[in-house]
Enzyme design. Structure first.
Site, PDB file in Angstrom:
ATOM      1  N   PHE A   1       0.853  -1.186   0.000  1.00  0.00           N
ATOM      2  CA  PHE A   1       0.000   0.000   0.000  1.00  0.00           C
ATOM      3  C   PHE A   1       0.892   1.239   0.000  1.00  0.00           C
ATOM      4  O   PHE A   1       1.821   1.352   0.810  1.00  0.00           O
ATOM      5  CB  PHE A   1      -0.939   0.007   1.207  1.00  0.00           C
ATOM      6  N   ASP A  55       2.467  -4.793   8.401  1.00  0.00           N
ATOM      7  CA  ASP A  55       1.246  -3.992   8.349  1.00  0.00           C
ATOM      8  C   ASP A  55       0.071  -4.966   8.268  1.00  0.00           C
ATOM      9  O   ASP A  55      -0.021  -5.756   7.317  1.00  0.00           O
ATOM     10  CB  ASP A  55       1.285  -3.063   7.132  1.00  0.00           C
ATOM     11  N   TYR A 108     -10.409   0.817  10.651  1.00  0.00           N
ATOM     12  CA  TYR A 108     -11.677   1.079   9.955  1.00  0.00           C
ATOM     13  C   TYR A 108     -12.004   0.077   8.857  1.00  0.00           C
ATOM     14  O   TYR A 108     -12.974   0.263   8.140  1.00  0.00           O
ATOM     15  CB  TYR A 108     -11.727   2.511   9.413  1.00  0.00           C
ATOM     16  N   LYS A 109     -11.193  -0.968   8.733  1.00  0.00           N
ATOM     17  CA  LYS A 109     -11.499  -2.000   7.739  1.00  0.00           C
ATOM     18  C   LYS A 109     -12.227  -3.149   8.440  1.00  0.00           C
ATOM     19  O   LYS A 109     -13.387  -3.009   8.819  1.00  0.00           O
ATOM     20  CB  LYS A 109     -10.209  -2.439   7.048  1.00  0.00           C
ATOM     21  N   ARG A 117     -12.111  -5.097  -6.839  1.00  0.00           N
ATOM     22  CA  ARG A 117     -11.761  -5.647  -5.540  1.00  0.00           C
ATOM     23  C   ARG A 117     -13.029  -5.935  -4.734  1.00  0.00           C
ATOM     24  O   ARG A 117     -13.887  -5.069  -4.593  1.00  0.00           O
ATOM     25  CB  ARG A 117     -10.886  -4.616  -4.820  1.00  0.00           C
TER      26      ARG A 117
END
Lengths: 424, 424
Positions: free
Chosen positions: A128, A198, A223-224, A383
């Site tokens: 990312f 991560d 927040y995922k 995705r």
């Protein structure tokens, strides 16, 4: 496999009741919990309580009476249960980028002390981007070098005697491919290299055992799959053997050993507490606590192992249905078929129209997202994230059916699905 | 001056109606808006809307449709109106400590480029400790030196030819003393020194003109006089002449020129946008926006100038009543009497019992706070903040009357007022 079979799978699903912990609008099939987790049913009332009672009525007294000051640690301890971390080793705070800066800086200092001849950081080219940016800026500042490789080149990269730190995202945000954390960490340690993980697409999504893998540092996202709400605080974990070895550079008062002594000189608190910096956003942190609670609610039903079983069943089903029912429409599977290499998402590529197909699906209530390719080795991606807490097998059936219709009808070619938004 | 006079002042107060923008419990006189601003009446509904509609119903679409991604900039532009900053130069983001790290790092880089022989930072010994800790850690990392002085020694310190950066908090958190921002900035610039201002106790409290003072960098707090809620995001401002000169070290994806191109290399956005780092806590940021709106609501009534007039009238009254009605009880005024040197708070010291007196007042509904001294030149402090948006002259009368009773009765000596809490 047909719709009736999917309904039968839902009827047998031991985690089915957990869906009721969430507010999901009728007609929405939410396949983007890997970007922003859905709203837990308990969150609105809890947030209202923090606003009107803890803040409005009790005011500054809540720093003590409502446990505000300890909240990053108490929520951190709850997250710890999902990532194989001991109590008192995890803090919910700041953003993933900022936490990565803290641990990468610490890893750099520790490595520089014990192996001064090592000054390279290796990461994946398709990591990312914010992770790469943070590392790039740190390397620029320190005269270090950031080297980007493809996943299959990592083993070779570990042979570099100048390598100090391996920085990887456990589950790749673009492809859904997952590293073997224990094996990679072991190989890195054998090569004298520290590892920073991560867990943005892992925490709450797949079983993680930081302690068992003997990882060095980890950060992750609130927040995922932790369902903490938009921009929820992130988290940071440091292996206790490293925690007291150095100051991290964001040495704010919340990391001080005695913050309310208000002394002018910095004395870092022992352990993970020194990885705190400044005052944390309590309203967003309360929402994060509600989100983490939804994942912990799976514990009586088998916890992360049970969530993982269902996640793999959902992604297996999605892959099978796409290949069966959308055959001939040019979709390529990007995510590994091998269970041990797959996170909780499925990514597809297509030579044309990936963005527009996602927009057409969103208009039908099937919410996934799009990630741009680089025009070279990394293609544009459709995705789809699968959060087993609130998704069922029938949802998967309908999602694929919508995808089939969007492709067969050519609906995605409409102009409104080809307009770019600022945020994808 | 008696209670009737105070009521008459309230009746004539052109800002009186603004009090209705806040939820203040009956029986509470809130003199701690300099620590945590009171709850605006609009906040609970707005926060609920963000949670249930923007997050729960609209999910990831809100990054575009609800302006989430732009929110740090739009709220930053609202704060800009209170601090004399141009649109597009201020961002609401992260914590004050983290923003200070960004701008102090940038100031250090800019100074090192243009004046390599300068490697000292000067600040006040009684500056808020987190500012000193951040500077101390940065100096330790860079081989720079942090020198702490008393306020009256600043002019002398500017003569040091090794001095690169002067880092000051505009209004001192302990004493309420205020610097002359324009004069100090001018003197620093004349000496070849950059100035970093912390506006934690200024923004929304006193008129600030960063542009007029030609300041270099500024940071500030969202949860004090901006009424943004516990741990609300902070803000950062950079003079446009400096903004593009270097990367700040927390180079996360929100500071990238094209964050959704997901390219592996960092390209900083032009201007203040590069001072963003990672994803921001949207629920807390929505509360901050409501808080800033309460201060902007004073604009039709004269804005910060009118708030300042009332603030000085309130603190003048408090000082006069304390000296008249609490005489003989050993209280010393710490805050300057001179208007030009006073922020929006009044601090008192006492050789004994400062902590317990504050606790006894809190038990009576008069909420101030306590800040520990250092046992040497800086005494223990009873701290009273005056937010003219929601405080009236009658409140001041009653607050002093409670203080008088607590002192005359010796009530503060009770054991329950002498137990220490974790957070003061």
């Amino acid at each position: 496999m047909n719709l009736q079979d999917c309904r039968a799978l839902d009827a047998q699903d031991p985690l089915r009741a957990l869906r009721d912990l969430f507010e999901i609008a009728d007609g929405t099939i939410y396949l983007d919990g890997n970007s922003l987790g859905a709203l837990p049913r308990a969150t609105a009332a809890r947030v209202a309580e923090v606003v009107t009672q803890e803040w409005g009525r009790d005011l500054i007294r809540s720093w003590n009476s409502a446990g505000w000051f300890e909240k990053p640690r108490t929520v951190g301890d709850q997250i710890a249960r999902l990532i194989g971390a001991a109590p008192g080793t995890t803090i919910a705070t700041d953003s993933t980028s900022i936490n990565l800066f803290k641990v990468l800086s610490a890893a750099l200092r520790i490595s520089a002390q014990r192996s001064p001849g090592r000054w390279r950081i290796v990461s994946e080219r398709s990591n990312f981007p914010t992770d790469l940016y943070i590392a790039e800026a740190l390397c620029k500042d320190k005269g270090w070098e950031l080297v980007l490789v493809e996943p299959h080149e990592i083993a070779e990269a570990l042979k570099d005697e100048k390598l100090a730190i391996l920085m990887l995202t456990h589950v790749n945000y673009r492809t859904g491919a997952m590293h073997d954390m224990a094996a990679v960490t072991q190989a890195a340690h054998d090569a004298g290299v520290l590892v920073v993980w991560d867990l943005a697409h892992s925490a709450g999504a797949v079983p993680v055992d930081l302690t068992g893998a003997d990882a060095d540092f980890a950060v992750g996202c609130g927040y995922k799959y932790l369902n903490g709400g938009p921009g929820a605080p992130a988290f940071v974990w440091v292996n206790p053997r490293h925690a007291d070895q150095c100051w991290q550079p964001l040495a704010g008062w919340w990391g001080h050993d005695k913050p309310f002594a208000f002394t002018p000189d910095y004395q870092p608190a022992p352990g993970i507490v020194r990885y705190q910096c400044g005052t944390q956003p309590m309203i967003s942190l309360a929402a994060l606590e509600c989100g983490v609670a939804t994942v912990l609610a799976a514990e009586p039903h088998g916890g992360m192992a049970a969530l993982r079983r269902k996640s793999l069943a959902l992604t297996d089903l999605f892959i099978a249905l796409v290949e069966e029912r959308c055959a001939g429409h040019g979709l390529q599977l990007v995510t590994p078929r091998e269970h041990g290499q797959r996170g909780s998402q499925v990514c597809l590529s297509r030579s044309e129209g990936a963005y527009a197909i996602v927009q057409a699906l969103i208009a039908r209530g099937v919410i996934g997202d799009y990630r741009a390719g680089d025009g070279a080795g990394h293609p544009d991606i459709l995705r789809f994230g699968f959060t087993p807490l609130y998704l069922g097998f029938e949802d998967v059936w309908h999602a694929v059916e919508h995808l089939r219709q969007v492709l067969e009808s050519g609906e995605w070619r409409r102009p409104e699905f080809n307009r770019q938004h600022a945020v994808t």
